[in-house]
Structures are given as C-alpha cells and as structure tokens.
Write a protein that holds these residues in place. Structure first.
Motif, short mmCIF file in Angstrom:
data_model
loop_
_atom_site.label_atom_id
_atom_site.label_comp_id
_atom_site.label_asym_id
_atom_site.label_seq_id
_atom_site.Cartn_x
_atom_site.Cartn_y
_atom_site.Cartn_z
N ARG A 86 0.83 -1.21 0.00
CA ARG A 86 0.00 0.00 0.00
C ARG A 86 0.86 1.25 0.00
O ARG A 86 0.63 2.20 -0.74
CB ARG A 86 -0.92 -0.03 1.23
CG ARG A 86 -1.86 1.14 1.32
CD ARG A 86 -3.04 0.92 0.36
NE ARG A 86 -3.94 2.04 0.41
CZ ARG A 86 -3.92 3.04 -0.47
NH1 ARG A 86 -3.06 3.06 -1.47
NH2 ARG A 86 -4.77 4.02 -0.37
N LYS A 87 1.90 1.26 0.86
CA LYS A 87 2.80 2.42 0.94
C LYS A 87 3.58 2.62 -0.36
O LYS A 87 3.77 3.75 -0.81
CB LYS A 87 3.76 2.27 2.13
CG LYS A 87 3.07 2.45 3.46
CD LYS A 87 4.04 2.24 4.61
CE LYS A 87 3.33 2.37 5.94
NZ LYS A 87 4.22 2.06 7.08
N GLY A 91 3.28 5.95 -2.77
CA GLY A 91 4.46 6.69 -3.21
C GLY A 91 4.56 6.76 -4.72
O GLY A 91 4.85 7.82 -5.30
N ALA A 92 4.28 5.64 -5.38
CA ALA A 92 4.34 5.61 -6.85
C ALA A 92 3.27 6.54 -7.46
O ALA A 92 3.54 7.24 -8.43
CB ALA A 92 4.16 4.19 -7.36
N ALA A 93 2.08 6.53 -6.88
CA ALA A 93 1.01 7.40 -7.39
C ALA A 93 1.41 8.87 -7.24
O ALA A 93 1.19 9.68 -8.16
CB ALA A 93 -0.30 7.13 -6.65
N GLN A 94 2.00 9.22 -6.11
CA GLN A 94 2.45 10.60 -5.91
C GLN A 94 3.54 10.95 -6.91
O GLN A 94 3.53 12.02 -7.50
CB GLN A 94 2.96 10.79 -4.48
CG GLN A 94 3.42 12.21 -4.21
CD GLN A 94 3.84 12.41 -2.77
OE1 GLN A 94 3.53 11.61 -1.89
NE2 GLN A 94 4.56 13.49 -2.51
N THR A 120 -1.59 1.43 -7.46
CA THR A 120 -1.20 2.77 -7.89
C THR A 120 -2.28 3.36 -8.80
O THR A 120 -2.67 4.52 -8.66
CB THR A 120 0.16 2.73 -8.61
OG1 THR A 120 1.15 2.20 -7.72
CG2 THR A 120 0.58 4.10 -9.08
N LEU A 121 -2.78 2.55 -9.74
CA LEU A 121 -3.85 3.01 -10.62
C LEU A 121 -5.11 3.35 -9.84
O LEU A 121 -5.78 4.35 -10.14
CB LEU A 121 -4.14 1.95 -11.68
CG LEU A 121 -3.03 1.71 -12.71
CD1 LEU A 121 -3.33 0.47 -13.54
CD2 LEU A 121 -2.84 2.93 -13.59
#
Length: 170
Positions: A86-87, A91-94, A120-121
C-alpha cells in the motif's frame, strides 16, 4: 524467497517493460526475444524511481535513481506485507502525479508488480476492475494471473491487511 514456479504454463515476458499509463511502467528482470534468447533487464537511468519487489545483482538501477525495495512473495501476503504494498503504491502514485517516470518490477513482471501497479492506478482514480483490465491490456493478458492479488485489489489493500491480521498469531 520463492519466485515464479517452473512449469506454470505461462509464457515468458516478451518485452522488458510496458508503460501502463503515462509515467507508470511495469516489468520484470528478464525477457525472451522471438528467437528464444533470454535477456536480462537492467533498470537504467530513464526512470526516476524504480520499485523492486524482487532483486538481482547487477540489474540496476544506477546510482542517483530512487530505488525502493520490498521483496514480497508471489503468494498470500501478511498484513505487514500488504501495508508495505500500500505504501509503495501511494508513493508511486504521488511520483506519477508529480511527473516522475516510475518502473515497478518483480521477477517476470506479471503478479507482484501488477499488485503494486494496480493499487497505484486505484490511487490515481481507476476502479480496481479498470486497473486490472488496463494492466492486462498493456503488459500481458497473463498479468495478475495470481487470483489472490486481483482479489486484494477488489477488496482493497487496507481491508485485506485487516483481514490478514486476524489470522496472525497473537
């Protein structure tokens, strides 16, 4: 740590990685060309961030690239592992939202990377079903063939972590 099972009946990846949405890439540590030759995949400087769920020596990324490592199995995950996924996805989404180029990779680039890319999506506004469909269309129809990982996305990683925590010994 267990990697992909031999004799799984799945084809080997035929590309090092694919761009799932602008700025978000999914791949593995090797690929097989049309002649049947296996090639190592080395994450290079074209990415700003590399998330590795499986690592191999000399497969990159080079110094200066943000490298986030969290080795997880291609099987049932503990509550702690689900929180880690989840973390990583948050981070990837940000990073993607800020215009960074992110590669998420595992051994073959089908399951573990699919779980992180899928979440992330979702964090970027896709439904879980849309995320799974997009990953399978862009990376491989065999991506997320681990049905448990697709269920984690459908259930939600936060809820899945709570449920997995119920089974943990006290």
């Amino acid at each position: 740590m267990r990697t992909r099972r031999k004799g799984s009946g799945l084809p080997e990846p035929h590309t090092p990685w694919e761009e799932i949405v602008p700025g978000l890439w999914m791949g593995g540590h090797y690929w097989l060309d049309g002649a049947g030759t296996v090639h190592p995949v080395v994450a290079d400087g074209r990415f700003d961030v590399v998330v590795s769920l499986f690592v191999r020596p000399d497969h990159g990324p080079p110094p200066g690239v943000d490298h986030r490592v969290a080795e997880i199995p291609d099987g049932p995950l503990t509550a702690e592992q689900l929180v880690t996924v989840r973390k990583l996805a948050q981070g990837a989404a940000q990073d993607v939202a800020e215009g960074r180029r992110v590669l998420v990779r595992c051994y073959a680039g089908f399951n573990r990377s699919g779980l992180v890319v899928g979440q992330t999506l979702v964090d970027l506004g896709h439904s879980p079903a849309e995320a799974v469909d997009l990953i399978r269309r862009r990376r491989s129809r065999h991506a997320l063939h681990n049905g448990l990982f697709a269920q984690y996305l459908t259930t939600g990683l936060d809820v899945a972590a709570l449920l997995a925590g119920l089974d943990a010994p006290s």
